[in-house]
Design a protein around this motif. Structure first.
Motif, short mmCIF file in Angstrom:
data_model
loop_
_atom_site.label_atom_id
_atom_site.label_comp_id
_atom_site.label_asym_id
_atom_site.label_seq_id
_atom_site.Cartn_x
_atom_site.Cartn_y
_atom_site.Cartn_z
N ARG B 5 0.86 -1.18 0.00
CA ARG B 5 0.00 0.00 0.00
C ARG B 5 0.90 1.24 0.00
N ILE B 6 0.47 2.22 -0.77
CA ILE B 6 1.33 3.40 -0.96
C ILE B 6 0.57 4.66 -0.58
N SER B 28 -4.92 2.19 -15.73
CA SER B 28 -5.36 1.17 -14.80
C SER B 28 -4.26 0.91 -13.79
N LEU B 29 -4.50 1.39 -12.57
CA LEU B 29 -3.51 1.20 -11.52
C LEU B 29 -4.16 0.46 -10.36
N PRO B 30 -3.38 -0.26 -9.56
CA PRO B 30 -3.97 -0.91 -8.39
C PRO B 30 -4.59 0.13 -7.47
N ALA B 31 -5.70 -0.22 -6.85
CA ALA B 31 -6.42 0.76 -6.00
C ALA B 31 -5.82 0.83 -4.61
N ARG B 32 -4.53 0.56 -4.49
CA ARG B 32 -3.95 0.53 -3.16
C ARG B 32 -3.02 1.72 -2.92
N PHE B 33 -3.33 2.84 -3.54
CA PHE B 33 -2.58 4.05 -3.20
C PHE B 33 -3.54 5.18 -2.89
N ARG B 34 -3.12 6.08 -2.03
CA ARG B 34 -3.92 7.24 -1.66
C ARG B 34 -3.08 8.48 -1.86
N VAL B 35 -3.71 9.52 -2.35
CA VAL B 35 -2.97 10.75 -2.61
C VAL B 35 -3.39 11.83 -1.62
#
Lengths: 564, 141
Positions: B5-6, B28-35
């Motif tokens: 997770r990022i 299409s990127l993994p949904a495991r990052f938050r900005v």
């Protein structure tokens, strides 16, 4: 407990397939800080913004969270609309669930809805901890101060006087005009420099709005935009003036190439400025002049191109060739720099007049031959690969403009920056005449070597920039922003915990922090007029005493906690 | 397969534009990052990065503008130095400096966002998961 209203924007159903809004609403309703959750079709339309505003008033919500598209798309519209409806900026937060979530995770609905929920949760956390910075207003002194009375300074002064503002000009010399007074003709038109200068000087002498201080020397500059106080002496008398803005038009000076090409050691090796002086006295007799370009420029010490020396050489070469029929004129160069439509034609005119151009290399500069006066010049022609011996009776060195000796001192007084050579530099991209300090403008050769027409253009432009501040009675600190829109806040010191270590003073790129002496210790103080809320001081503060209320550590900490 | 997770701190004027553009082109990127958008990369406290890692987030990325392209008078330049020091700290504490990604690019290099984040995901996937037990052991006070 906070009372937050959440608006979820469906974007006309555009993101329905990625995010399950009903599920989202159900989850959010469980949060005790949320008072109501509404799903709307299009928060970017005016009607919907109005509806949202009235709903906020009805429910008496004290904070608003909008989950929609980002600011760069249309997310700024609901935020700006709600601010217009009277809701404070720090009570609204925008969460990007379209570009940052639905669109980028379209193939993973489960992950997308989880991410949307987390993002909204982070937004809720941010809203609960966001605070508002204080603002500050200062009154603006309506006078302008211009340092330097060259073409740039004179153009700025006359433009400002035309718009009705009082102008004070400080000049080191005893008369206005700057370097134009030392030049006979201007390229590429060939008009007399005096003809161009005299209307400006007349206006400075006769316009009652302009005060000219000759032979002045600045001893100190204090204050910030709106109220600068400048201490100086003019003709031996100490004086002090107030001004709302400062325009720096101090120009540059000519580089004297002592030791280069045997300048100073042998007669008939002169500089471009000396030939101008001769022209001012009258005509000049040289049958075989040789011009050498880039004397002291584009080398290791001064790697820049001074931009004005090539056209100036063309001008003087053509004048010598025209005044002395049958003469042979050479220009030895390392690439002729004549950019633009006008100057390129100027170069072609010189070619068609029979002026000979020889390109040499930096490693093999021309050699000046002769005992007490120059007899010939030996140059390696880099294009043809041969060494040529040119008989000559005059060598003219084209030297670059270099910064004034006291430019660094002036920059330190004003708190602005100079580039690696010592010219005043604009501190951020896309704002060419403004410096790091609001209300301090730079124009003309003080910022980079330019010809007089460019200097006049920049002077006028700087004057217009200045007018936009001078015409205001009061300036709010929050409007002095580096970015589109108002500032994001101001740094705030917690006086009780500040230890006065001075880290922030060293780190601030805008010199907004300074230490203030209390009875038993020092604490940091932030000058809001200078602070741009970049956050460098926040990052270097060892104990969290420096915070930006809109982005404080509690808020970031809570956001991180709720991120996954 | 490890699912890292990022957390991304993106400067509003460069990095965030990249994140937006990635969304606009439906990357299409993994949904495991938050900005978390920030005004400038300089506003990211090293402390916040440590807190994120201590809380079990596998990697933190700081996206800022090019040095010289900062809207805050090279404030980001100072942050580069700070984060390099922080990387050293992460290395010495055993967390690993590779868990902190620094990337400085302009808004017109937005197409790199996708690539940068994907590579970071792959790099982190090769590392063991970072557990939240780190903090009681005094890695972060």
């Amino acid at each position: 407990m906070a009372n937050i209203t959440v608006f979820l924007c469906r974007c006309f159903g555009e993101i329905d397939n990625a995010i399950d809004f009903d599920l989202l609403r159900k989850e959010l309703s469980k949060d005790t800080s949320v008072s109501s959750v509404s799903i709307v079709d299009s928060l970017c339309l005016e009607a919907d913004i109005e509806k949202a505003a009235s709903q906020i008033k009805e429910t008496k919500a004290d904070r608003v969270l909008i989950a929609a598209c980002p600011t760069l798309s249309r997310g700024n519209l609901p935020v700006d609309g709600l601010i217009k409806e009277g809701i404070e900026r720090h009570k609204i937060d925008l969460v990007d669930i379209r570009e940052g979530c639905a669109w980028i995770h379209g193939n993973d609905p489960e992950g997308a809805v989880k991410k949307a929920k987390d993002l909204i949760n982070m937004g809720l956390a941010a809203l609960q901890h966001k605070e508002a910075s204080k603002d500050m207003r200062v009154s603006v002194h309506p006078d302008a101060l211009i340092i330097g009375a060259g073409p740039a300074g004179l153009a700025a002064a006359t433009s400002l006087a035309k718009t009705g503002f009082k102008v004070n000009i400080l000049e080191r010399a005893s008369a206005p005009g700057g370097m134009l007074r030392l030049i006979s003709q201007l390229y590429p038109t060939g008009e007399d420099a005096a003809d161009k200068l005299n209307p400006y000087i007349d206006e400075v002498e006769n316009n009652h709005l302009i005060t000219f201080y000759p032979q002045s020397k600045i001893s100190s500059i204090e204050g910030c935009i709106g109220n600068f106080t400048v201490q100086f002496s003019s003709q031996g008398e100490d004086n002090s003036i107030q001004s709302g803005i400062i325009i720096i038009a101090t120009g540059a000076k000519i580089f004297f190439p002592t030791g280069l090409y045997r300048y100073g050691e042998i007669r008939n090796v002169i500089t471009q400025m000396e030939i101008e002086r001769q022209f001012l006295k009258g005509s000049f007799d040289a049958k075989k002049p040789v011009f050498i370009q880039c004397a002291g420029a584009r080398d290791k010490e001064r790697p820049y191109c001074s931009t004005i020396c090539c056209p100036a050489s063309l001008k003087n070469a053509m004048r010598l060739a025209g005044e002395n029929p049958g003469s042979e004129v050479f220009i030895l160069h390392r690439g002729i720099m004549t950019p633009g439509n006008v100057l390129e034609k100027y170069y072609r005119d010189a070619l068609s007049m029979g002026i000979q151009f020889i390109c040499f290399e930096e490693e093999k500069p021309p050699m000046i031959m002769g005992n007490d006066r120059v007899e010939h010049v030996e140059v390696y022609d880099a294009v043809n690969g041969i060494t040529r011996k040119i008989e000559t009776d005059l060598v003219v060195l084209s030297t670059p403009l270099v910064p004034n000796d006291d430019s660094v001192r002036l920059a330190q007084m004003l708190g602005i920056e100079v580039d690696r050579y010592g010219f005043f530099s604009e501190s951020y991209p896309m704002h060419p005449l403004e410096t790091k300090m609001d209300g301090v403008f730079i124009c003309g050769s003080a910022r980079w070597p330019v010809a007089s027409d460019q200097a006049i253009l920049q002077g006028r432009a700087a004057a217009m920039k200045a007018v936009s501040y001078l015409r205001q009675r009061e300036i709010a600190a929050s409007t002095l922003s580096r970015v589109p829109g108002p500032k994001s806040g101001h740094a705030r010191v917690v006086p009780d915990s500040c230890t006065g270590c001075g880290n922030c003073v060293a780190a601030c790129p805008f010199e907004a922090c300074h230490l203030e002496k209390l009875e038993d210790r020092h604490i940091s103080k932030v000058d809001m007029m200078r602070c741009k809320a970049c956050g460098n001081c926040v990052s270097v503060c060892p104990n969290g005493s420096m915070q930006i209320p809109e982005h404080n550590y509690r808020m970031v900490g809570e956001m991180i906690k709720r991120a996954f | 397969m490890n699912q890292p997770r990022i957390l991304i701190f993106a400067c509003k004027w460069c990095g965030l534009i990249g994140a937006d553009a990635a969304g606009k082109k439906r990357a299409s990127l993994p949904a495991r990052f938050r900005v978390i958008p920030v005004e400038c990369a300089a506003l990211v406290e090293p402390d916040a990065i440590l807190r994120a890692l201590a809380g079990g987030i596998d990697g933190v990325a700081v996206l800022g503008c090019h040095s010289g392209g900062c809207r805050y008078n090279n404030a980001n330049h100072a942050s580069i130095k700070r984060f390099e020091l922080l990387k050293d700290l992460l290395d010495t504490t055993g967390i690993g400096g590779e868990r902190l990604l620094l990337s400085f690019g302009t808004a017109h290099e937005y197409h790199q966002f996708e690539e940068i984040i994907e590579n970071f995901f792959n790099e982190l996937a090769a590392l063991p998961p970072l557990d939240p037990w780190l903090s009681p052991f005094g890695v972060v006070s």
